[in-house]
Enzyme design. Structure first.
Site, PDB file in Angstrom:
ATOM      1  N   GLY A  53      34.464  32.372  42.630  1.00 34.82           N
ATOM      2  CA  GLY A  53      35.757  32.754  42.075  1.00 34.82           C
ATOM      3  C   GLY A  53      36.838  31.938  42.757  1.00 34.82           C
ATOM      4  NE  ARG A  70      47.622  29.456  40.314  1.00 37.49           N
ATOM      5  CZ  ARG A  70      46.959  28.584  41.081  1.00 37.49           C
ATOM      6  NH1 ARG A  70      47.583  27.526  41.548  1.00 37.49           N
ATOM      7  NH2 ARG A  70      45.687  28.784  41.373  1.00 37.49           N
ATOM      8  CB  THR A  91      35.737  32.870  37.209  1.00 39.06           C
ATOM      9  OG1 THR A  91      37.123  32.577  37.408  1.00 39.06           O
ATOM     10  CG2 THR A  91      35.301  33.918  38.197  1.00 39.06           C
ATOM     11  CD  GLU A 115      45.772  31.864  34.661  1.00 35.83           C
ATOM     12  OE1 GLU A 115      46.522  30.961  35.106  1.00 35.83           O
ATOM     13  OE2 GLU A 115      45.839  32.312  33.515  1.00 35.83           O
ATOM     14  N   GLY A 116      43.794  32.968  40.384  1.00 40.89           N
ATOM     15  CA  GLY A 116      44.144  32.801  41.792  1.00 40.89           C
ATOM     16  C   GLY A 116      44.731  34.086  42.332  1.00 40.89           C
ATOM     17  CB  THR A 176      65.494  67.725  39.235  1.00 43.60           C
ATOM     18  OG1 THR A 176      66.150  66.614  39.827  1.00 43.60           O
ATOM     19  CG2 THR A 176      64.214  67.295  38.556  1.00 43.60           C
TER      20      THR A 176
END
Length: 378
Positions: free
Chosen positions: A130, A242, A125, A362-363, A269
């Site tokens: 990017g 990924r 990057t 990473e994308g 509650t």
């Protein structure tokens, strides 16, 4: 299809879970608060065989399958996503060598990681490149038996402490992605400098800096693949990494769900625990359902790799779905906790901050959708 983990996979999962529970979690708030680099936690992971998971055993690595890697990574991220990112950064940086390096390069550049604690970083990057990798501005020129690198990279994990840099640079900007080439820079040669650690919103335990190359000389023997093959190598690397990034999302989401289940049983509650209110039950059910769906997508994307097949579509499915899922689950966890969820004394606000980064690095989630569409059009 077999949806059960083997005995050895469960043992590996248990070991990673014990490390995350006993070693990482007690110190995670400290590293999130201070943004210090968790060298002690990384050293412990190295001793336990939870670092360098992707390096084959013949090159002194742990040699886990892709499925085993994502099983481990989920547990690491359950402990702390920033620590998990720091640990798998070595795998990301070394994957180009694993996938495309020669036997000599693997022996020289991978084997030392098994002998002592070493960190590596993946330098792709740039400030203006990017998602648009073809716009890369870092250059390389050939001079005899060396290449000379000039340019800068940003948002590089582990760069401030790295002993080795996997760098992508272009030999000809006019050729766009066809000019990109991959190099490995060993050590910190003259001309290589790193910037200050970025003050990030989340995943603060991971070191993130710029890397600048000013006439940095790299032996031609450290070029990975042929000239112009860098873009292909980078994309193959991301296909392989990924599933790991997706598993970080799953670890975050699982932690958010577990905290929410515990808190919703304790918080009362209207005379009963809030988990007995249908509105909260629906949120918890959605959190669990989507976490499980992301895990199955991630396991599939890893298994496809283990079968020796291309997993571009499956890895983008997994990364995109898991990243968006983790952000939603972590945000819902804050909602379950109500006002307390917004306070740093409680654990879920950190999970929400950590989850956001996975939609970006990473994308981005948008780029993953572009990849998915392109694969569908095939």
């Amino acid at each position: 299809m077999d949806f059960q983990l083997s005995e050895s996979q469960r043992a590996l999962q248990d070991a990673a879970r014990k490390y995350a529970r006993d070693v990482v979690r007690p110190k995670a708030p400290h590293y999130d608060e201070t943004s210090d680099f968790p060298k002690d936690l990384i050293s412990a992971a190295f001793e336990l065989g939870l670092l360098n998971m992707a390096i084959p055993s013949e090159y002194n690595g742990v040699g886990l399958t892709h499925l085993e890697q994502v099983i481990v990574c989920e547990e690491l991220a359950w402990g702390c996503a920033g620590v998990a990112t720091s640990l798998i950064a070595n795998d990301l940086a070394n994957l180009p060598i694993i996938l495309h390096g020669t036997d000599d390069q693997k022996k020289r550049l991978l084997a030392p990681f098994g002998e002592k604690l070493k960190l590596s970083c993946f330098c792709l990057t740039e400030p203006s490149a990017g998602s648009d990798v073809a716009a890369m501005g870092t250059t390389a020129r050939r001079e005899g038996d060396e290449y000379v690198l000039n340019g800068s990279k940003c948002f590089i994990t582990n760069a401030g402490y790295a002993d080795q840099f996997t760098v992508f640079a272009t030999l000809d900007k006019g050729k766009k992605h066809k000019g990109i080439t991959c190099f490995v820079v060993e050590g910190r040669p003259q001309g290589l400098t790193t910037g200050k650690h970025e003050n990030k919103m989340g995943q603060r335990a991971s070191n993130t800096t710029t890397v600048t190359f000013d006439e940095v000389r790299v032996p031609a023997a450290n070029r990975i693949g042929e000239e112009g093959e860098g873009f292909k190598i980078a994309m193959a690397t991301l296909d392989n990494s990924r599933p790991l990034t997706a598993s970080i999302s799953i670890g975050i989401a699982r932690a958010a769900l577990e905290h929410s289940l515990e808190y919703s049983a304790q918080r009362h509650t209207m005379g009963k625990p809030i988990r007995e209110h249908q509105a909260v039950q629906f949120m918890l059910a959605e959190m669990a359902m989507n976490t499980h769906a992301a895990r199955l997508l991630t396991y599939e994307s890893a298994q496809v790799l283990d079968e020796g097949q291309r997993n571009t579509l499956q890895s983008s499915y997994a990364k995109c779905f898991a990243a968006d899922m983790a952000m939603k689950v972590a945000t819902d966890a804050v909602q379950v906790f109500g006002g307390y969820g917004y306070m740093k004394e409680y654990p879920v606000e950190k999970l929400m901050r950590d989850a956001k980064l996975i939609q970006v690095y990473e994308g981005t989630s948008q780029v993953q959708r572009l990849v998915i569409a392109k694969e569908l059009f095939r």
